[in-house]
Design a protein around this motif. Sequence first.
Motif, PDB file in Angstrom:
ATOM      1  N   GLU A  57       0.812  -1.215   0.000  1.00  0.00           N
ATOM      2  CA  GLU A  57       0.000   0.000   0.000  1.00  0.00           C
ATOM      3  C   GLU A  57       0.844   1.265   0.000  1.00  0.00           C
ATOM      4  N   LEU A  58       0.367   2.213  -0.770  1.00  0.00           N
ATOM      5  CA  LEU A  58       0.918   3.563  -0.797  1.00  0.00           C
ATOM      6  C   LEU A  58      -0.216   4.501  -0.409  1.00  0.00           C
ATOM      7  N   VAL A  59       0.082   5.481   0.445  1.00  0.00           N
ATOM      8  CA  VAL A  59      -0.901   6.509   0.804  1.00  0.00           C
ATOM      9  C   VAL A  59      -0.305   7.856   0.448  1.00  0.00           C
ATOM     10  N   ALA A  60      -1.099   8.704  -0.197  1.00  0.00           N
ATOM     11  CA  ALA A  60      -0.617  10.021  -0.613  1.00  0.00           C
ATOM     12  C   ALA A  60      -1.653  11.083  -0.290  1.00  0.00           C
ATOM     13  N   ALA A  61      -1.172  12.250   0.114  1.00  0.00           N
ATOM     14  CA  ALA A  61      -2.040  13.405   0.343  1.00  0.00           C
ATOM     15  C   ALA A  61      -2.349  14.036  -1.007  1.00  0.00           C
ATOM     16  N   ILE A  62      -3.615  14.361  -1.220  1.00  0.00           N
ATOM     17  CA  ILE A  62      -4.026  15.013  -2.455  1.00  0.00           C
ATOM     18  C   ILE A  62      -4.118  16.510  -2.174  1.00  0.00           C
ATOM     19  N   PRO A  63      -3.527  17.340  -3.022  1.00  0.00           N
ATOM     20  CA  PRO A  63      -3.550  18.781  -2.769  1.00  0.00           C
ATOM     21  C   PRO A  63      -4.973  19.307  -2.564  1.00  0.00           C
ATOM     22  N   GLU A  64      -5.179  19.992  -1.465  1.00  0.00           N
ATOM     23  CA  GLU A  64      -6.503  20.546  -1.166  1.00  0.00           C
ATOM     24  C   GLU A  64      -6.850  21.706  -2.087  1.00  0.00           C
ATOM     25  N   GLU A  65      -5.854  22.225  -2.796  1.00  0.00           N
ATOM     26  CA  GLU A  65      -6.086  23.319  -3.733  1.00  0.00           C
ATOM     27  C   GLU A  65      -6.856  22.876  -4.977  1.00  0.00           C
ATOM     28  N   LEU A  66      -6.928  21.567  -5.207  1.00  0.00           N
ATOM     29  CA  LEU A  66      -7.650  21.045  -6.369  1.00  0.00           C
ATOM     30  C   LEU A  66      -9.109  20.804  -6.023  1.00  0.00           C
ATOM     31  N   PRO A  67     -10.029  21.051  -6.966  1.00  0.00           N
ATOM     32  CA  PRO A  67     -11.433  20.697  -6.726  1.00  0.00           C
ATOM     33  C   PRO A  67     -11.584  19.171  -6.713  1.00  0.00           C
ATOM     34  N   PRO A  68     -12.664  18.660  -6.118  1.00  0.00           N
ATOM     35  CA  PRO A  68     -12.831  17.203  -5.968  1.00  0.00           C
ATOM     36  C   PRO A  68     -12.647  16.403  -7.260  1.00  0.00           C
ATOM     37  N   TYR A  69     -13.207  16.852  -8.369  1.00  0.00           N
ATOM     38  CA  TYR A  69     -13.067  16.103  -9.619  1.00  0.00           C
ATOM     39  C   TYR A  69     -11.592  15.959  -9.993  1.00  0.00           C
ATOM     40  N   GLU A  70     -10.826  17.027  -9.853  1.00  0.00           N
ATOM     41  CA  GLU A  70      -9.408  16.977 -10.217  1.00  0.00           C
ATOM     42  C   GLU A  70      -8.589  16.188  -9.198  1.00  0.00           C
ATOM     43  N   GLN A  71      -9.030  16.157  -7.938  1.00  0.00           N
ATOM     44  CA  GLN A  71      -8.372  15.305  -6.946  1.00  0.00           C
ATOM     45  C   GLN A  71      -8.510  13.843  -7.352  1.00  0.00           C
ATOM     46  N   ILE A  72      -9.718  13.472  -7.760  1.00  0.00           N
ATOM     47  CA  ILE A  72      -9.975  12.097  -8.184  1.00  0.00           C
ATOM     48  C   ILE A  72      -9.187  11.775  -9.453  1.00  0.00           C
ATOM     49  N   GLN A  73      -9.156  12.705 -10.389  1.00  0.00           N
ATOM     50  CA  GLN A  73      -8.426  12.480 -11.634  1.00  0.00           C
ATOM     51  C   GLN A  73      -6.934  12.282 -11.376  1.00  0.00           C
ATOM     52  N   LEU A  74      -6.369  13.058 -10.458  1.00  0.00           N
ATOM     53  CA  LEU A  74      -4.956  12.905 -10.083  1.00  0.00           C
ATOM     54  C   LEU A  74      -4.710  11.508  -9.515  1.00  0.00           C
ATOM     55  N   ALA A  75      -5.584  11.046  -8.624  1.00  0.00           N
ATOM     56  CA  ALA A  75      -5.453   9.705  -8.040  1.00  0.00           C
ATOM     57  C   ALA A  75      -5.543   8.630  -9.119  1.00  0.00           C
ATOM     58  N   ARG A  76      -6.455   8.810 -10.064  1.00  0.00           N
ATOM     59  CA  ARG A  76      -6.620   7.845 -11.156  1.00  0.00           C
ATOM     60  C   ARG A  76      -5.357   7.773 -12.021  1.00  0.00           C
ATOM     61  N   GLU A  77      -4.761   8.935 -12.311  1.00  0.00           N
ATOM     62  CA  GLU A  77      -3.539   8.959 -13.130  1.00  0.00           C
ATOM     63  C   GLU A  77      -2.406   8.212 -12.436  1.00  0.00           C
ATOM     64  N   MET A  78      -2.275   8.417 -11.119  1.00  0.00           N
ATOM     65  CA  MET A  78      -1.216   7.720 -10.391  1.00  0.00           C
ATOM     66  C   MET A  78      -1.501   6.224 -10.322  1.00  0.00           C
ATOM     67  N   GLY A  79      -2.764   5.851 -10.140  1.00  0.00           N
ATOM     68  CA  GLY A  79      -3.123   4.433 -10.103  1.00  0.00           C
ATOM     69  C   GLY A  79      -2.770   3.725 -11.406  1.00  0.00           C
ATOM     70  N   ALA A  80      -3.076   4.368 -12.528  1.00  0.00           N
ATOM     71  CA  ALA A  80      -2.745   3.792 -13.833  1.00  0.00           C
ATOM     72  C   ALA A  80      -1.232   3.721 -14.017  1.00  0.00           C
ATOM     73  N   ALA A  81      -0.510   4.747 -13.560  1.00  0.00           N
ATOM     74  CA  ALA A  81       0.959   4.755 -13.680  1.00  0.00           C
ATOM     75  C   ALA A  81       1.579   3.625 -12.870  1.00  0.00           C
ATOM     76  N   LEU A  82       1.109   3.423 -11.641  1.00  0.00           N
ATOM     77  CA  LEU A  82       1.622   2.330 -10.800  1.00  0.00           C
ATOM     78  C   LEU A  82       1.350   0.975 -11.440  1.00  0.00           C
TER      79      LEU A  82
END
Length: 195
Positions: free
Chosen positions: A86-111
């Motif tokens: 498991e990896l846990v990462a903080a998502i920047p609070e400066e991003l709106p929820p949709y972009e927070q989710i999109q960032l997580a999805r991009e990292m998931g696909a990269a991993l």
Amino acid sequence: MAIYHASIRPPVTRSTGRSATAAAAYRAGCIVVDTRTGEIHDYTRKRGVMHAEIFLPAGGQAPDRAEFWNRVEAHHKRGDAVVARELVAAIPEELPPYEQIQLAREMGAALSDEYGVAVDVCVHQPSRGGDDRNTHVHFLMTACRVSSDGKLGRKCELLDPIHCARNGYENAAEWIRPVWQKLANQALAEAGSDA
């Protein structure tokens, strides 16, 4: 200023009494019946799960969570098996929820593509009573390789820090941290944030 945090947690191992089915159910806020032990892991009352999705290498079709993690458990035969990482990462609070989710999805696909494993990506809102800026993501990765059609394979040695140290390979953290940093900074820049 955006806060950077990405940490690899201790592995999900049977020797410590943990299971991939319980870990997946908790992180996704769902119910998973462990067919190996008969235990029912019911986290449907868990609040704050913003998004949950499983990524397979090369854009493979995401399987049913309960069925998939039960197959992972059955695939590992040893009583002391490492079944997930498991990896846990903080998502920047400066991003709106949709972009927070999109960032997580991009990292998931990269991993998933980098290590050839399945990655269960679960985005969580800050916990009640905690820091309201603490939106974070759990990346629950199979300890074994997975094909794009969901077939389970051999151990992913590049996620094993002991194997990497013995053989002079780059530790997973050395690849993961800069990639997360790059993706997070890119998302912030695209959102027009100065953070």
